[in-house]
Design a protein around this motif. Structure first.
Motif, PDB file in Angstrom:
ATOM      1  N   UNK A  62      15.421 -42.921 -37.569  1.00 20.87           N
ATOM      2  CA  UNK A  62      15.069 -42.398 -38.883  1.00 20.87           C
ATOM      3  C   UNK A  62      15.759 -43.192 -39.988  1.00 20.87           C
ATOM      4  N   UNK A  63      16.902 -43.832 -39.660  1.00 19.48           N
ATOM      5  CA  UNK A  63      17.607 -44.632 -40.651  1.00 19.48           C
ATOM      6  C   UNK A  63      19.051 -44.854 -40.256  1.00 19.48           C
ATOM      7  N   UNK A  64      19.718 -45.811 -40.901  1.00 19.01           N
ATOM      8  CA  UNK A  64      21.119 -46.094 -40.611  1.00 19.01           C
ATOM      9  C   UNK A  64      22.010 -44.929 -41.027  1.00 19.01           C
ATOM     10  N   UNK A  65      23.184 -44.862 -40.420  1.00 19.48           N
ATOM     11  CA  UNK A  65      24.157 -43.847 -40.810  1.00 19.48           C
ATOM     12  C   UNK A  65      25.528 -44.294 -40.340  1.00 19.48           C
ATOM     13  N   UNK A  66      26.545 -43.575 -40.775  1.00 21.00           N
ATOM     14  CA  UNK A  66      27.905 -43.885 -40.367  1.00 21.00           C
ATOM     15  C   UNK A  66      28.696 -42.590 -40.210  1.00 21.00           C
ATOM     16  N   UNK A  67      29.768 -42.650 -39.439  1.00 16.78           N
ATOM     17  CA  UNK A  67      30.598 -41.484 -39.151  1.00 16.78           C
ATOM     18  C   UNK A  67      31.958 -41.685 -39.810  1.00 16.78           C
ATOM     19  N   UNK A  68      32.336 -40.753 -40.669  1.00 20.83           N
ATOM     20  CA  UNK A  68      33.594 -40.871 -41.407  1.00 20.83           C
ATOM     21  C   UNK A  68      34.788 -40.312 -40.642  1.00 20.83           C
ATOM     22  N   UNK A  69      34.537 -39.496 -39.635  1.00 26.25           N
ATOM     23  CA  UNK A  69      35.620 -38.856 -38.902  1.00 26.25           C
ATOM     24  C   UNK A  69      35.998 -37.537 -39.539  1.00 26.25           C
ATOM     25  N   UNK A  70      36.622 -36.664 -38.767  1.00 25.36           N
ATOM     26  CA  UNK A  70      36.927 -35.322 -39.261  1.00 25.36           C
ATOM     27  C   UNK A  70      37.866 -35.341 -40.459  1.00 25.36           C
ATOM     28  N   UNK A  71      38.714 -36.385 -40.565  1.00 24.71           N
ATOM     29  CA  UNK A  71      39.611 -36.485 -41.716  1.00 24.71           C
ATOM     30  C   UNK A  71      39.162 -37.550 -42.715  1.00 24.71           C
ATOM     31  N   UNK A  72      37.985 -38.130 -42.480  1.00 24.90           N
ATOM     32  CA  UNK A  72      37.441 -39.119 -43.403  1.00 24.90           C
ATOM     33  C   UNK A  72      38.044 -40.501 -43.289  1.00 24.90           C
ATOM     34  N   UNK A  73      38.898 -40.740 -42.291  1.00 23.93           N
ATOM     35  CA  UNK A  73      39.623 -42.006 -42.217  1.00 23.93           C
ATOM     36  C   UNK A  73      38.832 -43.135 -41.558  1.00 23.93           C
ATOM     37  N   UNK A  74      37.771 -42.798 -40.833  1.00 25.31           N
ATOM     38  CA  UNK A  74      36.966 -43.836 -40.192  1.00 25.31           C
ATOM     39  C   UNK A  74      36.107 -44.544 -41.238  1.00 25.31           C
ATOM     40  N   UNK A  75      35.834 -45.817 -40.993  1.00 23.97           N
ATOM     41  CA  UNK A  75      35.029 -46.619 -41.896  1.00 23.97           C
ATOM     42  C   UNK A  75      33.758 -47.065 -41.181  1.00 23.97           C
ATOM     43  N   UNK A  76      32.714 -47.440 -41.936  1.00 20.00           N
ATOM     44  CA  UNK A  76      31.487 -47.916 -41.292  1.00 20.00           C
ATOM     45  C   UNK A  76      31.780 -49.085 -40.354  1.00 20.00           C
ATOM     46  N   UNK A  77      31.168 -49.057 -39.179  1.00 22.16           N
ATOM     47  CA  UNK A  77      31.322 -50.155 -38.232  1.00 22.16           C
ATOM     48  C   UNK A  77      30.474 -51.337 -38.681  1.00 22.16           C
ATOM     49  N   UNK A  78      30.725 -52.479 -38.076  1.00 20.73           N
ATOM     50  CA  UNK A  78      29.922 -53.664 -38.384  1.00 20.73           C
ATOM     51  C   UNK A  78      28.453 -53.388 -38.094  1.00 20.73           C
ATOM     52  N   UNK A  79      28.200 -52.660 -36.993  1.00 20.15           N
ATOM     53  CA  UNK A  79      26.825 -52.315 -36.654  1.00 20.15           C
ATOM     54  C   UNK A  79      26.182 -51.408 -37.687  1.00 20.15           C
ATOM     55  N   UNK A  80      26.944 -50.431 -38.193  1.00 24.44           N
ATOM     56  CA  UNK A  80      26.418 -49.540 -39.232  1.00 24.44           C
ATOM     57  C   UNK A  80      25.980 -50.347 -40.456  1.00 24.44           C
ATOM     58  N   UNK A  81      26.838 -51.276 -40.869  1.00 25.19           N
ATOM     59  CA  UNK A  81      26.556 -52.070 -42.063  1.00 25.19           C
ATOM     60  C   UNK A  81      25.359 -53.000 -41.843  1.00 25.19           C
ATOM     61  N   UNK A  82      25.261 -53.556 -40.643  1.00 25.33           N
ATOM     62  CA  UNK A  82      24.124 -54.425 -40.345  1.00 25.33           C
ATOM     63  C   UNK A  82      22.822 -53.641 -40.371  1.00 25.33           C
ATOM     64  N   UNK A  83      22.848 -52.416 -39.831  1.00 20.31           N
ATOM     65  CA  UNK A  83      21.631 -51.595 -39.846  1.00 20.31           C
ATOM     66  C   UNK A  83      21.243 -51.230 -41.269  1.00 20.31           C
ATOM     67  N   UNK A  84      22.231 -50.998 -42.122  1.00 21.63           N
ATOM     68  CA  UNK A  84      21.939 -50.724 -43.534  1.00 21.63           C
ATOM     69  C   UNK A  84      21.246 -51.915 -44.169  1.00 21.63           C
ATOM     70  N   UNK A  85      21.742 -53.107 -43.879  1.00 19.57           N
ATOM     71  CA  UNK A  85      21.130 -54.306 -44.424  1.00 19.57           C
ATOM     72  C   UNK A  85      19.715 -54.525 -43.921  1.00 19.57           C
ATOM     73  N   UNK A  86      19.501 -54.251 -42.647  1.00 22.91           N
ATOM     74  CA  UNK A  86      18.162 -54.447 -42.088  1.00 22.91           C
ATOM     75  C   UNK A  86      17.165 -53.450 -42.679  1.00 22.91           C
ATOM     76  N   UNK A  87      17.613 -52.220 -42.919  1.00 22.90           N
ATOM     77  CA  UNK A  87      16.706 -51.256 -43.536  1.00 22.90           C
ATOM     78  C   UNK A  87      16.298 -51.724 -44.923  1.00 22.90           C
TER      79      UNK A  87
END
Length: 208
Positions: free
Chosen positions: A168-193
């Motif tokens: 349905x589209x790219x997305x990313x997981x921030x983590x329960x405390x928000x400390x996680x950042x978009x992975x390289x794959x997440x960012x690449x999928x955003x660019x491809x969309x």
């Protein structure tokens, strides 16, 4: 030139990173004119989250991004939306902005524009897919043509490592405390969309 709008809302910066990746990827093609715009914050939200340093820091980082206007929606041939999840649905900030576009809907100004959606959530099953699916509804009312993420163009969708994203589209997981950042794959999928929405928009534009 094909005109592409990347518009997003981001409290803590995760969706901002995805939006920047989408913009940068699309801007690699000199045939595309790309705008990055943020959806305005609500005063109530500013007040409620003003005591949170991560929120304040993220808002400062985004301070040089212009706020989106209805004129931006009308300008664009294609639109990529960055919509984080709030309890499995779009946040109030995005809903309020979309609700102001009734005049464009009444005049058919958004019809036949290609569109796609990116999302984010705190947890892997926190509503990324439901947010994209439910956010499609007003865009379809506008007469827009929805563009998702293909498995062929996004090998990450078939990988076993941890990342966001769906057909349905790219997305990313921030983590329960928000400390996680978009992975390289997440960012690449955003660019491809972004590139795919621009290609579809270009094709539609060529037939008008």
């Amino acid at each position: 030139m094909t005109k592409l709008l990347i518009t997003y809302y981001s409290s803590y910066g995760h969706m901002y990173q995805m939006a920047k990746a989408a913009r940068d990827a699309a801007a690699e093609n000199n045939d595309y004119q790309v705008k990055l715009r943020k959806i305005p914050e609500l005063e109530a939200a500013k007040k409620a989250m003003s005591g949170q340093d991560p929120y304040l820091q993220a808002q400062e980082v985004q301070s040089d991004v212009a706020e989106v206007t209805l004129a931006d929606l009308e300008w664009a041939d294609g639109i990529v939306w960055g919509i984080p999840t709030r309890f499995g649905n779009m946040p109030a900030q995005v809903k309020q902005f979309i609700d102001t576009a009734g005049g464009l809907w009444a005049e058919g100004k958004l019809e036949d524009k290609a569109t796609g959606i990116m999302s984010s959530s705190n947890t892997l099953h926190g509503g990324q897919e439901s947010t994209i699916l439910s956010s499609m509804i007003p865009l379809i009312h506008f007469g827009m043509i929805f563009v998702g993420s293909t498995y062929g163009q996004n090998p990450e969708l078939s990988a076993d490592d941890f990342h966001g994203g769906s057909p349905y589209g790219p997305s990313t997981v921030a983590g329960s405390d928000g400390s996680m950042q978009p992975t390289e794959g997440d960012l690449k999928m955003a660019g491809r969309l972004a590139k795919r929405v621009a290609r579809v928009a270009k094709g539609i534009k060529s037939t008008k």
